[in-house]
Write a protein that holds these residues in place. Structure first.
Motif, mmCIF file in Angstrom:
data_model
loop_
_atom_site.group_PDB
_atom_site.id
_atom_site.type_symbol
_atom_site.label_atom_id
_atom_site.label_comp_id
_atom_site.label_asym_id
_atom_site.label_seq_id
_atom_site.Cartn_x
_atom_site.Cartn_y
_atom_site.Cartn_z
ATOM 1 N N VAL A 1 0.832 -1.171 -0.046
ATOM 2 C CA VAL A 1 0.016 -0.015 0.201
ATOM 3 C C VAL A 1 0.777 1.217 0.034
ATOM 4 C CG1 VAL A 1 -1.407 1.331 1.510
ATOM 5 C CG2 VAL A 1 -2.096 -1.174 1.075
ATOM 6 N N THR A 2 0.578 2.177 -0.808
ATOM 7 C CA THR A 2 1.260 3.496 -0.905
ATOM 8 C C THR A 2 0.316 4.557 -0.940
ATOM 9 O OG1 THR A 2 1.098 3.758 -3.164
ATOM 10 C CG2 THR A 2 3.096 2.285 -2.480
ATOM 11 N N GLU A 3 0.916 5.682 -1.115
ATOM 12 C CA GLU A 3 -0.181 6.848 -0.890
ATOM 13 C C GLU A 3 -0.974 6.836 -2.249
ATOM 14 O OE1 GLU A 3 3.458 8.176 -3.082
ATOM 15 O OE2 GLU A 3 3.127 7.145 -1.016
ATOM 16 N N LYS A 4 -0.552 6.139 -3.456
ATOM 17 C CA LYS A 4 -1.329 6.304 -4.460
ATOM 18 C C LYS A 4 -2.419 4.995 -4.575
ATOM 19 C CE LYS A 4 2.720 8.021 -7.255
ATOM 20 N NZ LYS A 4 3.441 7.807 -8.465
ATOM 21 N N THR A 5 -2.359 4.176 -3.605
ATOM 22 C CA THR A 5 -3.513 2.937 -3.541
ATOM 23 C C THR A 5 -4.731 3.642 -3.190
ATOM 24 O OG1 THR A 5 -1.710 1.822 -2.604
ATOM 25 C CG2 THR A 5 -3.960 1.013 -2.588
ATOM 26 N N LYS A 6 -5.657 3.332 -4.414
ATOM 27 C CA LYS A 6 -7.019 3.697 -4.102
ATOM 28 C C LYS A 6 -8.128 2.652 -3.977
ATOM 29 C CE LYS A 6 -6.276 8.051 -4.587
ATOM 30 N NZ LYS A 6 -6.372 8.940 -3.357
ATOM 31 N N VAL A 7 -7.831 1.327 -4.776
ATOM 32 C CA VAL A 7 -8.547 0.241 -4.647
ATOM 33 C C VAL A 7 -7.611 -1.098 -4.145
ATOM 34 C CG1 VAL A 7 -10.109 -1.318 -6.097
ATOM 35 C CG2 VAL A 7 -10.321 1.203 -6.382
ATOM 36 N N VAL A 8 -8.106 -1.733 -3.433
ATOM 37 C CA VAL A 8 -7.610 -3.206 -3.145
ATOM 38 C C VAL A 8 -8.661 -4.275 -3.542
ATOM 39 C CG1 VAL A 8 -6.644 -4.675 -1.454
ATOM 40 C CG2 VAL A 8 -6.178 -2.303 -1.331
ATOM 41 N N PHE A 9 -8.460 -5.029 -4.524
ATOM 42 C CA PHE A 9 -9.245 -6.245 -4.844
ATOM 43 C C PHE A 9 -8.715 -7.706 -4.364
ATOM 44 C CE2 PHE A 9 -10.156 -3.695 -8.920
ATOM 45 C CZ PHE A 9 -11.459 -3.701 -8.844
ATOM 46 N N LEU A 10 -9.542 -8.141 -3.678
ATOM 47 C CA LEU A 10 -9.395 -9.665 -2.860
ATOM 48 C C LEU A 10 -10.469 -10.462 -3.083
ATOM 49 C CD1 LEU A 10 -7.364 -11.482 -1.283
ATOM 50 C CD2 LEU A 10 -8.639 -10.387 0.684
ATOM 51 N N ALA A 11 -10.210 -11.651 -3.598
ATOM 52 C CA ALA A 11 -11.132 -12.714 -4.118
ATOM 53 C C ALA A 11 -10.979 -13.651 -2.831
ATOM 54 C CB ALA A 11 -10.814 -13.451 -5.182
ATOM 55 N N ASN A 12 -12.242 -13.952 -2.158
ATOM 56 C CA ASN A 12 -12.164 -14.887 -1.078
ATOM 57 C C ASN A 12 -13.494 -15.969 -1.031
ATOM 58 O OD1 ASN A 12 -10.419 -15.652 0.964
ATOM 59 N ND2 ASN A 12 -11.556 -14.623 2.536
ATOM 60 N N PRO A 13 -13.542 -17.265 -1.312
ATOM 61 C CA PRO A 13 -12.170 -17.796 -2.125
ATOM 62 C C PRO A 13 -11.669 -17.412 -3.435
ATOM 63 C CG PRO A 13 -13.926 -19.282 -1.255
ATOM 64 C CD PRO A 13 -14.456 -17.970 -1.342
ATOM 65 N N ASN A 14 -10.373 -17.343 -3.355
ATOM 66 C CA ASN A 14 -9.673 -16.971 -4.621
ATOM 67 C C ASN A 14 -9.967 -17.825 -5.734
ATOM 68 O OD1 ASN A 14 -7.803 -15.054 -5.563
ATOM 69 N ND2 ASN A 14 -6.274 -16.547 -5.654
ATOM 70 N N ASN A 15 -9.758 -17.114 -6.978
ATOM 71 C CA ASN A 15 -9.857 -17.775 -8.170
ATOM 72 C C ASN A 15 -8.454 -16.872 -8.955
ATOM 73 O OD1 ASN A 15 -10.399 -18.632 -10.636
ATOM 74 N ND2 ASN A 15 -11.972 -16.935 -11.135
ATOM 75 N N PRO A 16 -7.452 -17.875 -9.305
ATOM 76 C CA PRO A 16 -7.609 -19.391 -9.717
ATOM 77 C C PRO A 16 -7.285 -20.280 -8.747
ATOM 78 C CG PRO A 16 -5.855 -18.452 -10.845
ATOM 79 C CD PRO A 16 -6.604 -17.346 -9.884
ATOM 80 N N THR A 17 -6.939 -20.041 -7.507
ATOM 81 C CA THR A 17 -6.147 -21.158 -6.569
ATOM 82 C C THR A 17 -7.226 -21.621 -5.869
ATOM 83 O OG1 THR A 17 -5.843 -19.240 -5.034
ATOM 84 C CG2 THR A 17 -4.040 -19.487 -6.722
ATOM 85 N N GLY A 18 -8.264 -21.338 -5.297
ATOM 86 C CA GLY A 18 -9.255 -21.740 -4.485
ATOM 87 C C GLY A 18 -8.928 -21.471 -2.997
ATOM 88 N N THR A 19 -7.898 -20.851 -2.889
ATOM 89 C CA THR A 19 -7.423 -20.564 -1.566
ATOM 90 C C THR A 19 -8.451 -19.788 -0.609
ATOM 91 O OG1 THR A 19 -6.080 -18.972 -2.065
ATOM 92 C CG2 THR A 19 -4.952 -21.067 -1.882
#
Length: 365
Positions: free
Chosen positions: A146-164
């Motif tokens: 994360v920096t001062e430029k970060t505006k969006v964080v995407f997180l898939a849960n469970p994740n695709n394509p790993t399934g974790t």
């Protein structure tokens, strides 16, 4: 001679590649490449869809009022804060459009859903990829990026394509570490495959935090992939921003009716969840028995397994061998996983056939 030219960042996009339904020679295949429900669609949802096709000349309800109310009733939400889209993909795109642009950064994890990169580049933002932890989300790595430029964080849960799966405590820790002006998008396309005690708490965050958007889909466990229906939940302020740029009439009349019936058919959802759990665990055990041949299944909480090939049998060879058995799977070199093959959990017959072919190929290699 001059001609229209797309923005430079558009030319940097690698288009989304859908799962194959045919071999390279055109032979149709059983599709275990797109994470669709092998049990199909709830009879109640199919009946509702068919009944709703009588009037094709009238626009659908632009507010999807009854669908939003049905979703809110099942999940204990405020229907005014439910947004809907052409699949959850549309919501991911408009989230990036509303909150990021040139000069901003959009952050996601290594081996994250490929749409995140497209959504970031489409608006001229810079994609930033955090290192993974053995194919799973590394929350500390995300926070460190994360920096001062970060505006969006995407997180898939469970994740695709790993399934974790990222645990509830780690999701809470990630959210607590983000500045209030960063939008955290929790992509829960596979959340319905989880048991209640496995859920990550994202919906509770979306209920109470001003900077969290949760997205869901009817394309997976509900068996409505053909209708392209997604939905999301967030604060009233986020929903207002997204509504300003979402496409109008983006869920058809029949799609809305089918979604209402599908989300109300809890027995179908539970049967689909139980089937998936049984045959995902069975296939994972079959792959584990081939570990001496270099095969490994990444632990999954979704409706697919990511199988890694680190022996004489390669992922590409396994994909082509499964073609010969009539199955399409998802080889992932374009997502940095040349040794990975993602296989959707199918019917019992399909899983037994896939496992038998993998064993035969591994032992012959």
């Amino acid at each position: 001679m001059t001609k229209p030219a797309p923005k430079d960042w558009i030319l940097g996009i690698s288009p989304y590649v859908p799962g194959k339904a045919a071999a390279d020679d055109g032979r149709p295949l059983i599709k275990l490449s797109a994470n669709e429900n092998p049990l199909g669609t709830s009879p109640a949802a199919r009946a509702a869809l068919n009944a709703a096709t009588a009037d094709l000349a009238t626009y659908p309800d632009p507010g999807a009022t009854k669908m939003r109310q049905a979703i809110a009733s099942v999940h204990g939400l405020d229907p005014a804060r439910v947004i809907y889209g052409t699949g959850s993909d549309e919501l991911l795109h408009i989230a990036a459009s509303a909150y990021a642009g040139p000069g901003d950064e959009v952050l996601y994890v290594h081996y994250g859903f490929s749409v995140y990169d497209i959504a970031a580049r489409r608006v001229g933002a810079t994609p930033v990829i955090a290192p993974d932890a053995d194919y799973a989300t590394d929350v500390d790595a995300l926070i460190a990026c994360v920096t001062e430029k970060t505006k969006v964080v995407f997180l898939a849960n469970p994740n695709n394509p790993t399934g974790t799966m990222t645990p509830r405590a780690d999701i809470a820790r990630l959210h607590a570490a983000l500045r209030p002006d960063i939008l955290l998008v929790l992509d829960q396309a596979y959340a319905e495959y989880l048991d209640a005690d496995e859920e990550d708490g994202g919906m509770e965050l979306a209920k109470n935090a001003p900077n969290v958007l949760v997205t869901r889909t009817f394309s997976k466990i509900y068996g409505l992939a053909a209708e392209r229906i997604g939905w999301g939940y967030a604060s009233a302020e986020i929903i207002d921003a997204l509504h300003r740029i979402r496409a109008p009439f983006n869920v058809t009349t029949a799609g809305q009716a089918a979604a209402i019936a599908a989300i109300g058919d809890s027995a179908w959802v539970e049967a689909s969840r139980a089937h998936n759990r049984q045959w995902r665990e069975w296939l994972a055990a079959e792959v584990a028995s081939l570990s001496n041949h270099g095969l490994r299944a990444v632990p999954s909480k979704a409706n697919f397994l990511l199988i890694l090939f680190n022996g004489r049998l390669t992922a590409e060879a396994a994909m082509r061998g499964l073609w010969d058995e009539g199955f399409a799977t998802r080889w992932l070199p374009g997502q940095g996983l040349p040794s990975g093959l993602r296989i959707t959990i199918g019917t019992e017959e399909q899983m037994r056939a896939v496992a038998a072919k993998l064993r035969a190929m591994a032992e012959a290699a």
